[in-house]
Design a protein around this motif. Structure first.
Motif, PDB file in Angstrom:
ATOM      1  N   ALA A 328     -56.610 -28.784   3.358  1.00  0.00           N
ATOM      2  CA  ALA A 328     -56.710 -29.952   2.397  1.00  0.00           C
ATOM      3  C   ALA A 328     -56.090 -31.283   3.228  1.00  0.00           C
ATOM      4  O   ALA A 328     -56.628 -32.127   2.953  1.00  0.00           O
ATOM      5  CB  ALA A 328     -55.490 -29.564   1.243  1.00  0.00           C
ATOM      6  N   VAL A 329     -55.188 -31.321   4.123  1.00  0.00           N
ATOM      7  CA  VAL A 329     -54.972 -32.466   4.850  1.00  0.00           C
ATOM      8  C   VAL A 329     -55.880 -32.792   5.711  1.00  0.00           C
ATOM      9  O   VAL A 329     -56.390 -33.779   6.015  1.00  0.00           O
ATOM     10  CB  VAL A 329     -53.657 -32.376   5.665  1.00  0.00           C
ATOM     11  N   GLU A 331     -59.013 -31.940   5.428  1.00  0.00           N
ATOM     12  CA  GLU A 331     -60.346 -32.477   4.647  1.00  0.00           C
ATOM     13  C   GLU A 331     -60.188 -33.816   4.110  1.00  0.00           C
ATOM     14  O   GLU A 331     -61.014 -34.556   4.006  1.00  0.00           O
ATOM     15  CB  GLU A 331     -60.577 -31.405   3.494  1.00  0.00           C
ATOM     16  N   GLY A 332     -58.777 -34.296   3.830  1.00  0.00           N
ATOM     17  CA  GLY A 332     -58.390 -35.422   3.130  1.00  0.00           C
ATOM     18  C   GLY A 332     -58.356 -36.679   4.023  1.00  0.00           C
ATOM     19  O   GLY A 332     -58.302 -37.729   3.378  1.00  0.00           O
ATOM     20  N   ALA A 341     -50.160 -37.986   7.687  1.00  0.00           N
ATOM     21  CA  ALA A 341     -49.963 -37.338   6.646  1.00  0.00           C
ATOM     22  C   ALA A 341     -48.679 -36.328   6.660  1.00  0.00           C
ATOM     23  O   ALA A 341     -48.700 -35.651   7.542  1.00  0.00           O
ATOM     24  CB  ALA A 341     -51.375 -36.563   5.935  1.00  0.00           C
ATOM     25  N   ARG A 360     -50.779 -34.742  11.462  1.00  0.00           N
ATOM     26  CA  ARG A 360     -52.219 -34.235  11.596  1.00  0.00           C
ATOM     27  C   ARG A 360     -52.500 -33.639  12.914  1.00  0.00           C
ATOM     28  O   ARG A 360     -53.444 -32.679  13.009  1.00  0.00           O
ATOM     29  CB  ARG A 360     -53.133 -35.552  11.489  1.00  0.00           C
ATOM     30  N   VAL A 586     -47.125 -35.011  -1.229  1.00  0.00           N
ATOM     31  CA  VAL A 586     -47.861 -35.325  -0.385  1.00  0.00           C
ATOM     32  C   VAL A 586     -47.703 -36.827  -0.060  1.00  0.00           C
ATOM     33  O   VAL A 586     -47.505 -37.841  -0.927  1.00  0.00           O
ATOM     34  CB  VAL A 586     -49.376 -35.096  -0.823  1.00  0.00           C
ATOM     35  N   ARG A 603     -55.922 -41.345  -0.914  1.00  0.00           N
ATOM     36  CA  ARG A 603     -56.156 -40.245  -0.427  1.00  0.00           C
ATOM     37  C   ARG A 603     -55.159 -39.275  -0.564  1.00  0.00           C
ATOM     38  O   ARG A 603     -55.312 -38.000  -0.214  1.00  0.00           O
ATOM     39  CB  ARG A 603     -56.155 -40.476   1.496  1.00  0.00           C
ATOM     40  N   ILE A 607     -55.555 -34.720  -1.568  1.00  0.00           N
ATOM     41  CA  ILE A 607     -55.030 -33.649  -0.964  1.00  0.00           C
ATOM     42  C   ILE A 607     -54.198 -32.941  -1.713  1.00  0.00           C
ATOM     43  O   ILE A 607     -54.065 -31.601  -1.694  1.00  0.00           O
ATOM     44  CB  ILE A 607     -54.127 -34.375   0.280  1.00  0.00           C
ATOM     45  N   THR A 610     -56.494 -30.620  -4.089  1.00  0.00           N
ATOM     46  CA  THR A 610     -57.199 -29.616  -3.461  1.00  0.00           C
ATOM     47  C   THR A 610     -56.252 -28.638  -3.077  1.00  0.00           C
ATOM     48  O   THR A 610     -56.509 -27.086  -3.160  1.00  0.00           O
ATOM     49  CB  THR A 610     -57.799 -30.440  -2.001  1.00  0.00           C
TER      50      THR A 610
END
Length: 705
Positions: A328-329, A331-332, A341, A360, A586, A603, A607, A610
């Motif tokens: 999720a991280v 993709e986001g 993130a 990340r 998040v 954003r 996240i 998802t």
């Protein structure tokens, strides 16, 4: 004639006697030598017996064999290992495949169970072969000798080392049984590529336990210790197969297997793992660092015990949820962006930390932002404010303030505070708590903290597990004091669990190399918030994902009841929310406090959505359980009074029993639930005016209570 005969015989007797006399000294000396030899032999035997008794009484040197420590997820899968270059896991002999045991004995020490540490036949055979070839082609070290050398000595070729090896070999044979020596050997020997012991080797080469090794796998592994670099299938498959063939033939010659089995096993195709496959080097790295920190700093586990003691750490990590979090991280967040993130998910019912992403790119930066107390939570802090207002401030979901630019005074009128709404958008009318939460109205929030008192809000935050520094000022309502994502997830988990706080737990138990438990978590539940108030707030926070709410853009992604709150500052964006099973925080932003754009601020929510859906895809959607002491009535949103036939709009609202409105809109009681409490519309107007007085007057009133 007689005289002649007599004269002839006499010299013969004399000659015989003379000869005997001649041999007597020799026989005497021989007897002495025999006596001396007997004495010497007796002395040697006594000395040997004394030497053996001496060795028996002496303790073997301490064998400093490090064992790999392991970390497990909630399902019992290994997610990390700790070692100082030696990857080793010891297992009992009973947990090692008989195929491997037979193959090892066949190739390394076929008379292991017959000799007492030294194989005389083997030594003679090796000496003959070496003499014949004028080289040292064969060795004759037994398993016990190899174990003594590997446990206590170096591999230097000196007479001193050989003498010590012999002594330790004798001591091992006198101290341990054959099975114990064999078990120690198989757990100690090196199999190449950092794998020490058969359990680590079985996992490295075939991804299975030593007890599950087949004959083909066993004969392949049994050949490696002779020369790990030369016989490793990863380094030279031909050499490895040639040695496997030799071992199989040796086993057939010893009638351990048939010739047909040997041939078929050699032809069997082995499923070797890709070297490094299954290692969790890139999996949950921030969580693994967190576990190590807890084990050493909080639980007092010695660093050496962690890296060399073979301990087992069982954690709360859910690997499937962790994979969902990392995905999720990834993709986001655009790959080209420098934004960072953080995500952390906690089961509110148990306090188990299920997933953690601290950044990340762990290889580039190991800083775990989940625990960063440098980021302002912004409006995601407001639920703590509104919980305080509901439980201790006398407010209800229909308490109203006017949404318009407002200047607040405090500190006895000496200071002022002028908050503003996002993009300067105001309703310019009275709004209630549900609408304020959904739209994240800042004016309503500051009015609330002034009415309730900031000290009470701080106290509530402490009860929910937030210990970051805060000051009792009006801006507290807007989340201006840094709080970590971990604290936020834990606090919201209390709301999800009906007001019960469970201390976050990441380590369930720790076992030593023998399996004895040296630590076991015992999470405690504490009711810190009344269940009814927690439920009412949860109901209000569900509006964030409904039309008009700040999280509405991701509502289509959520297929289950979710409560939460967004938060945005100039450099941070948050979404903290929960279902009955999972509380998640998040955060996105820049490490150096760089400002984020409106697009970047959006954003965090995708996240969150998802991850939540993927993490709970196997869990049926559940509504939040309603506790006792909660009622739902239809109200008129405009006035906050009970809905009647005269009201234009109606909305079903949730209240703590006894706090629901009793007066119907329009001042009529017909057709409404509840009865009048003596209030009227003028009193409502007066209440609005009273709530807009200076914060200092409210604070003085609160102190006077």
């Amino acid at each position: 004639m007689r005289k002649s005969t007599s004269c002839t015989n006499k010299p013969r007797r004399w000659r015989l006697s003379a000869r005997i006399e001649q041999w007597l000294p020799f026989l005497w000396r021989l007897n002495k030598l025999i006596q001396l030899a007997g004495i010497a032999l007796t002395v040697c035997l006594v000395a040997m017996a004394g030497f053996l008794l001496y060795l028996r009484a002496q303790s073997l040197p301490a064998a400093n064999i490090s064992q790999t420590s392991q970390m497990f997820d909630l399902q019992g899968h290994v997610i990390d290992t700790f070692h100082t270059g030696e990857n080793r896991r010891s297992v009992p002999l009973a947990n090692i495949s008989p195929n491997l045991v037979q193959a090892t004995l066949a190739v390394e020490d076929r008379r292991f169970r017959e000799h007492s540490g030294f194989d005389m036949k083997g030594m003679a055979r090796a000496a003959f072969v070496n003499l014949e070839s004028l080289s040292k082609k064969q060795g004759a070290s037994t398993l016990t000798q190899q174990l003594a050398r590997n446990l206590y000595l170096t591999h230097e070729r000196t007479w001193t080392r050989k003498l010590k090896e012999a002594m330790y070999t004798i001591q091992l044979e006198m101290t341990y049984s054959k099975d114990e020596i064999l078990e120690m050997y198989l757990n100690q020997i090196y199999y190449g590529h950092g794998a020490y012991g058969i359990e680590s080797a079985a996992q490295l080469y075939f991804g299975k336990s030593a007890e599950d090794l087949t004959l083909a796998e066993s004969t392949m592994l049994a050949g490696i210790p002779k020369g790990p670099k030369y016989y490793s299938p990863y380094m030279n498959m031909k050499n490895a197969k040639d040695r496997q063939k030799m071992i199989l033939q040796t086993m057939a010659d010893q009638s351990l297997i048939t010739q047909a089995e040997a041939d078929a096993t050699y032809d069997e195709l082995l499923s070797l793992r890709t070297l490094g496959e299954g290692s969790q080097e890139g999996f949950a790295p921030y969580f693994r660092d967190y576990i190590r920190l807890i084990a050493v700093d909080k639980l007092g586990i010695d660093e050496q015990l962690l890296t060399e003691g073979g301990i087992r750490i069982y954690t709360t990590l859910d690997s499937s949820m962790q994979q969902a979090a990392e995905a999720a991280v990834a993709e986001g967040m655009p790959e080209s962006s420098e934004m960072q993130a953080a995500l952390v998910a906690i089961d509110p019912r148990s306090g188990y930390v299920k997933a953690m992403v601290g950044g990340r790119n762990y290889k580039a930066n190991q800083y775990n932002r989940v625990f960063a107390k440098t980021r302002q939570p912004g409006s995601s802090f407001k639920p703590i404010l509104y919980l305080t207002a509901l439980q201790e401030g006398g407010m209800t979901p229909v308490s109203q303030f006017k949404s318009e630019p407002t200047t607040f005074t405090y500190d006895e009128g000496r200071q002022t505070y002028e908050p503003s709404n996002y993009n300067d958008k105001y309703a310019h009318e009275f709004i209630d708590m549900r609408r304020a939460i959904a739209s994240s109205d800042n004016i309503y929030a500051v009015n609330t903290v002034m009415a309730v008192g900031p000290e009470k809000v701080i106290n509530m935050a402490r009860r929910l597990g937030i210990d970051s520094p805060m000051k009792p000022v009006p801006s507290l309502a807007l989340g201006t004091f840094p709080v970590s994502p971990f604290e936020m997830a834990s606090a919201f988990g209390t709301l999800a669990f009906g007001g019960k706080r469970v201390e976050p737990t990441a380590i369930l138990r720790i076992e030593d190399r023998r399996g004895d438990v040296i630590y076991e978590a015992k999470p405690q539940e504490t009711q810190v918030v009344e269940p009814a108030h927690a439920y009412v707030l949860t109901s209000l926070m569900e509006s964030v994902f409904e039309a008009g709410g700040t999280g509405y853009r991701v509502s289509a992604m959520l297929k289950r009841p979710v409560a939460g709150k967004t938060g945005t500052t100039s450099s941070d964006a948050w979404l903290v929310g929960y279902t009955p099973e999972l509380a998640t925080a998040v955060w996105v932003g820049y490490d150096k406090g760089r400002s984020i754009t409106p697009a970047e601020a959006h954003r965090a929510a995708p996240i969150f959505a998802t991850f939540t859906e993927k993490a709970l895809e196997a869990v049926p959607p559940k509504i939040f359980p309603m506790p006792e002491g909660v009622v739902s009535v239809y109200i008129d949103p405009a006035s906050g009074l009970l809905a009647s036939a005269a009201c234009k709009d109606k909305r079903l609202e949730t209240f703590v029993a006894g706090t629901e409105p009793a007066l119907p809109c329009g001042g009529h009681s017909e057709g409404t639930a509840g009865s009048s409490n003596g209030a009227d519309l003028q009193e409502l107007e007066d209440m609005h005016e009273e709530k807009h007085r200076s914060w200092w007057s409210h604070l003085k009133r609160w102190w006077g209570e």
